[in-house]
Every structure is written in structure tokens, then in C-alpha cells.
Design a protein around this motif. Sequence first.
Motif, PDB file in Angstrom:
ATOM      1  N   GLU A  51     -11.253  -5.779  -0.455  1.00  0.00           N
ATOM      2  CA  GLU A  51     -10.301  -4.836  -1.293  1.00  0.00           C
ATOM      3  C   GLU A  51     -10.459  -3.322  -0.744  1.00  0.00           C
ATOM      4  OE1 GLU A  51     -11.232  -5.071  -5.356  1.00  0.00           O
ATOM      5  OE2 GLU A  51     -10.368  -7.067  -5.405  1.00  0.00           O
ATOM      6  N   GLN A  55      -7.182  -1.485   1.079  1.00  0.00           N
ATOM      7  CA  GLN A  55      -6.756  -0.098   0.681  1.00  0.00           C
ATOM      8  C   GLN A  55      -6.585   1.097   1.988  1.00  0.00           C
ATOM      9  OE1 GLN A  55      -9.008   0.766  -2.695  1.00  0.00           O
ATOM     10  NE2 GLN A  55      -8.176   2.885  -2.865  1.00  0.00           N
ATOM     11  N   GLY A  94      -1.934  -4.931   1.320  1.00  0.00           N
ATOM     12  CA  GLY A  94      -1.632  -3.710   0.514  1.00  0.00           C
ATOM     13  C   GLY A  94      -0.671  -2.612   1.348  1.00  0.00           C
TER      14      GLY A  94
END
Length: 321
Positions: A51, A55, A94
Motif C-alpha cells: 500500500e 501510494q 493507484g
Amino acid sequence: MTDTDTARKRIDEFIAPFRVKPGSKVTLAHDFDPAFKAGIEKKKRGVELLETGVQMLAEYQARLAAQDTYGVLVVLQAMDAAGKDGTIRHVMSGVNPQGVAVHSFKVPSAEELDHDFLWRYAQRLPSRGEIGIFNRSHYEEVLVVRVHPENLDRQKLPKDTRDDIWQRRYRAINDWEHYLCENGFRVVKIFLNLSKEEQRRRLLRRIDLPSHNWKFSAADLKERARWDDYQKAISRCLSHTSTEWAPWWVIPADRKWFARIGAAAVLVHTLMDIDPQFPAVDDEQRTSLLEVKAQLEAEAPDGAAPDPFEEEQKPAETAAS
Ligand code: AMP
Ligand code: MG
């Protein structure tokens, strides 16, 4: 050290074992462990790390696109069922789809066979500001084509170019990537390293789960039968085409979550290296912006704030000061 420096140092240390040292002689099975997980014991921890990586990628990609100076080509190679598609899906989840282009390369068409071997790949290169992903790539030209030389017969090459063909291709590929690099395009080469046993397990899964049947191809089994030949061709390819300007990264792929973190980390590393910046406006541009601002403010209808946006920002600023 700033936070960015610390993050960068950690990423560099994490990916260091995956780098194929230029000029080294690689024996895949001996030099790289498909089950390695760099001390990350829990998948949960791995998911958190991914994650963070996703990002960071999103932020850097926005800057890459805004700067519009450098481009990044990601080359993804692997044996069947190693998780190329899933890696692309997760790692790029993302980023703004407008800044990314994914291309999958299949058996070449008649038109493609009528050109030099790099032609079809050159047509799909990313533009400046873009991240291009090759799902399979020009490396198939020294992998599947080498394992199955009948592919080479279809390429209609002049006879005298077939001596030392693999050495020539390695050289052509290295030169081409060097040229791209000198023109502002970074080439990030990722090999997802799967073990033969984990491939067996994943192929069986595709058969056992009805919703996964569509993924199963009998051709994959034929390629699996040539496993050792592929490992040899891959080892030679890694030995000859890992360069200072475009090194190979061999990412352990027996655990899907690990492969995804590894790929994300290598890509973040490259973007940190480019360190793209949002373009700044100079004094002249700033002055003309202020002129336009005055003009727009003068157009405010009765009762409206001259600059509603500035008005909205105000309370927060007063509270902060
Ligand atoms: P997939 O990526 O599983 O959809 O399969 C694509 C197929 O195209 C694989 O079997 C590759 O080996 C094959 N392929 C990709 N590039 C080439 C190439 N340059 N020459 C011959 N076969 C290729
Ligand atoms: Mg396939």
C-alpha cells in the motif's frame, strides 16, 4: 536525513539482492531463490508495504507526467503463471490511468514479421511523462524464439545474419536500451522468478477452480515441458543484457504478495532516481497570472466575492495564524 532520504535508503537496501550485477554470469536456479521473502514474515505486513509503495508510485507518477521530460518503460518477463497480470493490476492500482499504457506481446503477426525484430516493440514505447508497461517484451526474441527456433525461421532473416544471432540480439537490445536511456527513457526490467513446483500448483489451481478455467492454456503445458531450456535461455539473457543503464531485477515470485512489493519497490526506486518535479512558474508567468486574476475578480457579479476560492481559504488561514 529527510524522510525521503530514509525511504530511499530502505528501498535501495530492499531491492539490492534482486539486481543482476552487469557483467556477472547468472545461473538462475543457483543465484536466485523464488521463495525468498527478505525477512517479511507475514503476508499482512507485506500488504501494508505494498500500500505504501502504491501510494508513492501514484505521487511520483503525477510528477513524472507534469514534468513531461522523462518516460519509463517497465519490461515484465516471466514463465507462465508467475503473476505478470496480477502484478501490473496491483502495482499500478493507484496511478492515474491516463499516465500509463500497458502492452501485451503475443505471437508476432505477418506484418510484424515483415520488419526488423525490434520494430513492433519500438512502436509501443511510452511517451515523455508516461509509464509504459510491456507484458512480455523484446526479450521474447531471445527467449521463446531461442527455445523454439522455428520462430526464427518465420522471421525471414538474411542467411548471413544468423551466425551468432543471439550475441547479435543481445548487443542490439543493449544498444537500443542505451539509446532510449540517453533520450530520457528509463528501462526497468523485471523478471518474476517462479519455481517449477509453484507453477505446477498454480496450473492445477486454474484447472480445479471453474472460474479460473479460462486462464488455462494447453500451450502452457508444452512450455512447461521445456522448463530447463527456458531456465538456460533466461540465465544467458540475464547475463548478457543486465547493463549499468538498464539492469535486470530478479524478483522472487513464489509468493504473489512478495512479487508485487518487489516490483513496486524497483519502480519506486527508479522514479526516486528521476525525481521528477512539478514545473514551477517564473516571475513573468506569475505576473501574467496576477493580471488575469484581477480581470476575473473584476467580473464578479453583485454580491459575489471577487475571488470565492480565496474567500473559502481565509478562515483556515486565520485559524492557523
Ligand atoms: P500470453 O502472454 O500467455 O497471452 O501468451 C502469449 C504467447 O505469445 C506466449 O506463448 C509467448 O511465448 C508468445 N510470444 C510472445 N512474443 C513472441 C515472439 N516474439 N515470438 C514468438 N512467440 C511469442
Ligand atoms: Mg499464457
